[in-house]
Scaffold this active site. Structure first.
Site, PDB file in Angstrom:
ATOM      1  N   ALA A 130      -3.439   2.840   2.094  1.00 49.58           N
ATOM      2  CA  ALA A 130      -4.161   2.943   3.356  1.00 49.58           C
ATOM      3  C   ALA A 130      -5.451   3.709   3.087  1.00 49.58           C
ATOM      4  O   ALA A 130      -5.425   4.886   2.745  1.00 49.58           O
ATOM      5  CB  ALA A 130      -3.314   3.679   4.388  1.00 49.58           C
TER       6      ALA A 130
ATOM      7  N   CYS B   8       0.106   5.456  -0.052  1.00 45.82           N
ATOM      8  CA  CYS B   8      -0.790   6.613  -0.129  1.00 45.82           C
ATOM      9  C   CYS B   8      -0.344   7.540  -1.248  1.00 45.82           C
ATOM     10  O   CYS B   8       0.839   7.838  -1.376  1.00 45.82           O
ATOM     11  CB  CYS B   8      -0.749   7.396   1.172  1.00 45.82           C
ATOM     12  SG  CYS B   8      -1.698   6.630   2.478  1.00 45.82           S
TER      13      CYS B   8
ATOM     14  N   GLY C 140       7.722  -1.368  -3.121  1.00 49.10           N
ATOM     15  CA  GLY C 140       6.945  -0.145  -3.184  1.00 49.10           C
ATOM     16  C   GLY C 140       7.522   0.859  -4.160  1.00 49.10           C
ATOM     17  O   GLY C 140       7.067   1.000  -5.302  1.00 49.10           O
ATOM     18  N   ARG C 141       8.563   1.548  -3.722  1.00 51.48           N
ATOM     19  CA  ARG C 141       9.122   2.616  -4.554  1.00 51.48           C
ATOM     20  C   ARG C 141       9.629   2.092  -5.885  1.00 51.48           C
ATOM     21  O   ARG C 141       9.549   2.782  -6.905  1.00 51.48           O
ATOM     22  CB  ARG C 141      10.205   3.351  -3.770  1.00 51.48           C
ATOM     23  CG  ARG C 141       9.598   4.231  -2.672  1.00 51.48           C
ATOM     24  CD  ARG C 141      10.601   4.636  -1.645  1.00 51.48           C
ATOM     25  NE  ARG C 141      11.028   3.516  -0.813  1.00 51.48           N
ATOM     26  CZ  ARG C 141      11.885   3.600   0.193  1.00 51.48           C
ATOM     27  NH1 ARG C 141      12.423   4.775   0.491  1.00 51.48           N
ATOM     28  NH2 ARG C 141      12.202   2.540   0.915  1.00 51.48           N
TER      29      ARG C 141
ATOM     30  N   PRO D  13       0.828  -1.210   0.000  1.00 54.41           N
ATOM     31  CA  PRO D  13       0.000   0.000   0.000  1.00 54.41           C
ATOM     32  C   PRO D  13       0.865   1.263   0.000  1.00 54.41           C
ATOM     33  O   PRO D  13       1.852   1.340   0.738  1.00 54.41           O
ATOM     34  CB  PRO D  13      -0.787  -0.114   1.316  1.00 54.41           C
ATOM     35  CG  PRO D  13      -0.039  -1.103   2.150  1.00 54.41           C
ATOM     36  CD  PRO D  13       0.670  -2.009   1.221  1.00 54.41           C
TER      37      PRO D  13
ATOM     38  N   TYR E 219       0.033   4.095  13.149  1.00 53.32           N
ATOM     39  CA  TYR E 219      -1.370   4.462  13.017  1.00 53.32           C
ATOM     40  C   TYR E 219      -2.178   3.757  14.114  1.00 53.32           C
ATOM     41  O   TYR E 219      -1.609   3.075  14.975  1.00 53.32           O
ATOM     42  CB  TYR E 219      -1.856   4.186  11.585  1.00 53.32           C
ATOM     43  CG  TYR E 219      -1.089   5.064  10.597  1.00 53.32           C
ATOM     44  CD1 TYR E 219      -1.277   6.445  10.601  1.00 53.32           C
ATOM     45  CD2 TYR E 219      -0.127   4.532   9.743  1.00 53.32           C
ATOM     46  CE1 TYR E 219      -0.551   7.276   9.749  1.00 53.32           C
ATOM     47  CE2 TYR E 219       0.606   5.357   8.878  1.00 53.32           C
ATOM     48  CZ  TYR E 219       0.386   6.729   8.898  1.00 53.32           C
ATOM     49  OH  TYR E 219       1.106   7.555   8.066  1.00 53.32           O
TER      50      TYR E 219
ATOM     51  N   GLN F 119      -5.840  -1.955   1.818  1.00 51.17           N
ATOM     52  CA  GLN F 119      -5.393  -1.794   3.201  1.00 51.17           C
ATOM     53  C   GLN F 119      -6.416  -0.940   3.939  1.00 51.17           C
ATOM     54  O   GLN F 119      -6.623   0.230   3.594  1.00 51.17           O
ATOM     55  CB  GLN F 119      -4.012  -1.129   3.266  1.00 51.17           C
ATOM     56  CG  GLN F 119      -3.460  -1.126   4.690  1.00 51.17           C
ATOM     57  CD  GLN F 119      -2.121  -0.430   4.812  1.00 51.17           C
ATOM     58  OE1 GLN F 119      -1.966   0.693   4.340  1.00 51.17           O
ATOM     59  NE2 GLN F 119      -1.164  -1.074   5.450  1.00 51.17           N
TER      60      GLN F 119
ATOM     61  N   ARG G 179      -0.834  -6.067   8.554  1.00 49.14           N
ATOM     62  CA  ARG G 179       0.502  -5.466   8.450  1.00 49.14           C
ATOM     63  C   ARG G 179       0.942  -5.021   9.844  1.00 49.14           C
ATOM     64  O   ARG G 179       0.223  -4.314  10.534  1.00 49.14           O
ATOM     65  CB  ARG G 179       0.520  -4.277   7.487  1.00 49.14           C
ATOM     66  CG  ARG G 179       1.903  -3.634   7.403  1.00 49.14           C
ATOM     67  CD  ARG G 179       2.040  -2.611   6.289  1.00 49.14           C
ATOM     68  NE  ARG G 179       2.851  -3.171   5.209  1.00 49.14           N
ATOM     69  CZ  ARG G 179       3.519  -2.444   4.301  1.00 49.14           C
ATOM     70  NH1 ARG G 179       3.448  -1.127   4.322  1.00 49.14           N
ATOM     71  NH2 ARG G 179       4.238  -3.019   3.375  1.00 49.14           N
TER      72      ARG G 179
HETATM   73  C1  FNR Z   1       4.274   4.179   1.787  1.00 48.05           C
HETATM   74  N1  FNR Z   1       4.113   3.173   2.748  1.00 48.05           N
HETATM   75  C2  FNR Z   1       2.868   2.880   3.238  1.00 48.05           C
HETATM   76  N2  FNR Z   1       2.691   1.847   4.096  1.00 48.05           N
HETATM   77  C3  FNR Z   1       1.460   1.465   4.478  1.00 48.05           C
HETATM   78  O1  FNR Z   1       1.329   0.509   5.234  1.00 48.05           O
HETATM   79  N3  FNR Z   1       0.356   2.130   4.002  1.00 48.05           N
HETATM   80  C4  FNR Z   1       0.456   3.183   3.155  1.00 48.05           C
HETATM   81  O2  FNR Z   1      -0.547   3.712   2.688  1.00 48.05           O
HETATM   82  C5  FNR Z   1       1.748   3.622   2.807  1.00 48.05           C
HETATM   83  N4  FNR Z   1       1.938   4.725   2.011  1.00 48.05           N
HETATM   84  C6  FNR Z   1       3.165   4.960   1.435  1.00 48.05           C
HETATM   85  C7  FNR Z   1       3.299   5.953   0.439  1.00 48.05           C
HETATM   86  C8  FNR Z   1       4.512   6.121  -0.216  1.00 48.05           C
HETATM   87  C9  FNR Z   1       4.621   7.147  -1.301  1.00 48.05           C
HETATM   88  C10 FNR Z   1       5.615   5.307   0.144  1.00 48.05           C
HETATM   89  C11 FNR Z   1       6.936   5.445  -0.564  1.00 48.05           C
HETATM   90  C12 FNR Z   1       5.497   4.384   1.142  1.00 48.05           C
HETATM   91  C13 FNR Z   1       5.215   2.236   3.026  1.00 48.05           C
HETATM   92  C14 FNR Z   1       5.306   1.187   1.905  1.00 48.05           C
HETATM   93  O3  FNR Z   1       4.176   0.344   1.900  1.00 48.05           O
HETATM   94  C15 FNR Z   1       6.568   0.323   2.061  1.00 48.05           C
HETATM   95  O4  FNR Z   1       6.469  -0.391   3.262  1.00 48.05           O
HETATM   96  C16 FNR Z   1       7.828   1.171   2.037  1.00 48.05           C
HETATM   97  O5  FNR Z   1       7.823   2.071   0.957  1.00 48.05           O
HETATM   98  C17 FNR Z   1       9.091   0.303   1.990  1.00 48.05           C
HETATM   99  O6  FNR Z   1       9.138  -0.426   0.797  1.00 48.05           O
HETATM  100  P1  FNR Z   1      10.054   0.048  -0.471  1.00 48.05           P
HETATM  101  O7  FNR Z   1       9.471   1.319  -0.999  1.00 48.05           O
HETATM  102  O8  FNR Z   1      11.439   0.231   0.040  1.00 48.05           O
HETATM  103  O9  FNR Z   1       9.907  -1.091  -1.423  1.00 48.05           O
END
Ligand code: FNR
Length: 367
Positions: A61, A27, A329-330, A25, A188, A103, A236
């Site tokens: 989320a 945002c 994610g990224r 997830p 959260y 989520q 999570r």
């Molecule tokens: C997130 N992350 C995140 N986690 C979550 O549980 N709910 C969410 O809505 C979000 N939103 C969110 C937005 C953005 C722009 C980023 C970059 C990250 C955390 C995400 O799910 C993940 O755990 C982290 O980004 C680490 O993974 P990567 O990006 O290193 O693969």
């Protein structure tokens, strides 16, 4: 070592997932004008990852209630208009062979902040005059010096949140989501209840581990009730607060066992987010050991996340059995077609390269 690799399909209940390359997830803060209703941005952002071969896409989320949003630009699933907009997105994701998950979240004391477009840190509380509200939390402890002090939840508030998760889960099922992930991480609301750093209650929701986990377990029960026997339910966790006196990996494993006994299918293992001023040793795979630990100690399926960016790296985690799936994610934002590219790089045959894109498929050199 096992025969399972990054592209092995996975079946959870009746949900068939084509591979173990998943989207966590994220945002987007891209809702404008209509409270909580996802937009064409979400369609394109999430849809491109479905086209790009991801197995499961867990949408950001999504607030179970109006006051559960982090910002006024968050998505929600507390009304039918939101449900219907999600249904269109789920349909596209599903048509392209990916599974759509959602989520379900309540932001607790981290609710009602200004959107931070530059990711420069906390953007500060959103004043009520601009659509903000007083956040709720287990205890009246602000997240940091710049945050507003939340209102300590009453038992009625707790009952209301449980009901909100239940109706949000029902709308999610109605929208076609096949995975419901309960957000128990990143500071959260549910993480705030779990951690003694944010929960100093003296009633049945504070103190012992059983008490701190009580709200999460009530929510697990209502979400599973709505999900029935076919739809998958994930939780999570942040496996550690990275701070003495905070939430620990051992507690994560214990509560994961309790959740598993209540028919949660898989645990998505992240860390941190509940307190500031901690040192987190980030780097490739830095959260994978926590997934590995929970998987072994609780004997439950897990997914690993955090700085996984490369096909070989991702495959190694699965082959070594440190997680049942990986979430990128990224990397998916940099390359929504990561899964297609990873399969080519690992030389694993897949049959879901989109026909529209077949001419872009890498060919092996002919000797
Ligand atoms: C997130 N992350 C995140 N986690 C979550 O549980 N709910 C969410 O809505 C979000 N939103 C969110 C937005 C953005 C722009 C980023 C970059 C990250 C955390 C995400 O799910 C993940 O755990 C982290 O980004 C680490 O993974 P990567 O990006 O290193 O693969």
């Amino acid at each position: 070592m096992s025969d399972i690799n990054l592209f092995s399909p996975m079946k959870i209940r009746s949900v068939e997932i084509r591979n173990r390359v998943w989207v966590p997830p994220m945002c987007q803060y891209s809702v404008f004008n209509r409270d909580g209703v996802p937009t064409s941005w979400h369609m394109v952002h999430l849809g491109s990852m479905a086209v790009g071969g991801a197995g499961l896409i867990i949408v950001e989320a999504t607030a179970v209630s109006f006051d559960g949003r982090i910002t006024v630009h968050d998505t929600g699933i507390w009304n039918d208009e939101q449900r219907d907009a999600w249904a269109d997105i789920v349909e596209f994701i599903t048509e392209h062979g990916a599974v759509a998950g959602i989520q379900l979240a309540h932001a607790g004391r981290k609710a009602s902040v200004r959107p931070d477009w530059n990711f420069a840190g906390a953007a500060g509380p959103m004043p009520e005059s601009e659509g903000g509200w007083i956040p709720i939390a287990p205890s009246a402890i602000p997240f940091d010096d710049t945050s507003s002090t939340p209102r300590e939840m009453t038992l009625e508030d707790i009952d209301r949140v449980v009901e909100d998760f239940k109706t949000a889960a029902q709308r999610s099922v109605d929208a076609g989501f096949k995975v419901l992930e309960i957000h128990g991480a990143h500071g959260y609301l549910l993480h705030e209840f779990l951690s003694p750093l944010s929960n100093t209650r003296t009633d049945e929701y504070g103190g012992s581990l059983e008490n701190r986990a009580r709200l999460l377990l009530r929510i697990v029960d209502v979400v599973r009730e709505v999900a029935g026997k076919d739809i998958a339910v994930f939780v999570r966790f942040s496996a550690t607060d990275w701070k003495d006196g905070g939430w620990t990996p051992e507690e994560t494993s214990t509560v994961a066992t309790w959740c598993y006994d209540r028919d949660v299918d898989l645990f998505d293992i992240s860390t941190g987010g509940n307190v500031i001023g901690v040192t987190i040793p980030t780097g490739p795979n830095y959260q994978v050991p926590f997934s590995d630990q929970v998987k072994r100690d609780a004997n439950v399926p897990t997914a690993a996340v955090g700085l996984i960016t490369d096909a070989v790296q991702a495959n190694d985690i699965i082959v070594a059995g440190q997680a049942d799936a990986v979430l990128l994610g990224r990397e998916h934002m940099r390359d929504p077609h990561f899964a297609l590219r990873a399969a080519a790089e690992l030389d694993i045959e897949i049959d879901y390269w989109p026909h529209q894109y077949l001419r872009s498929r890498p060919r092996k050199a002919v000797a």
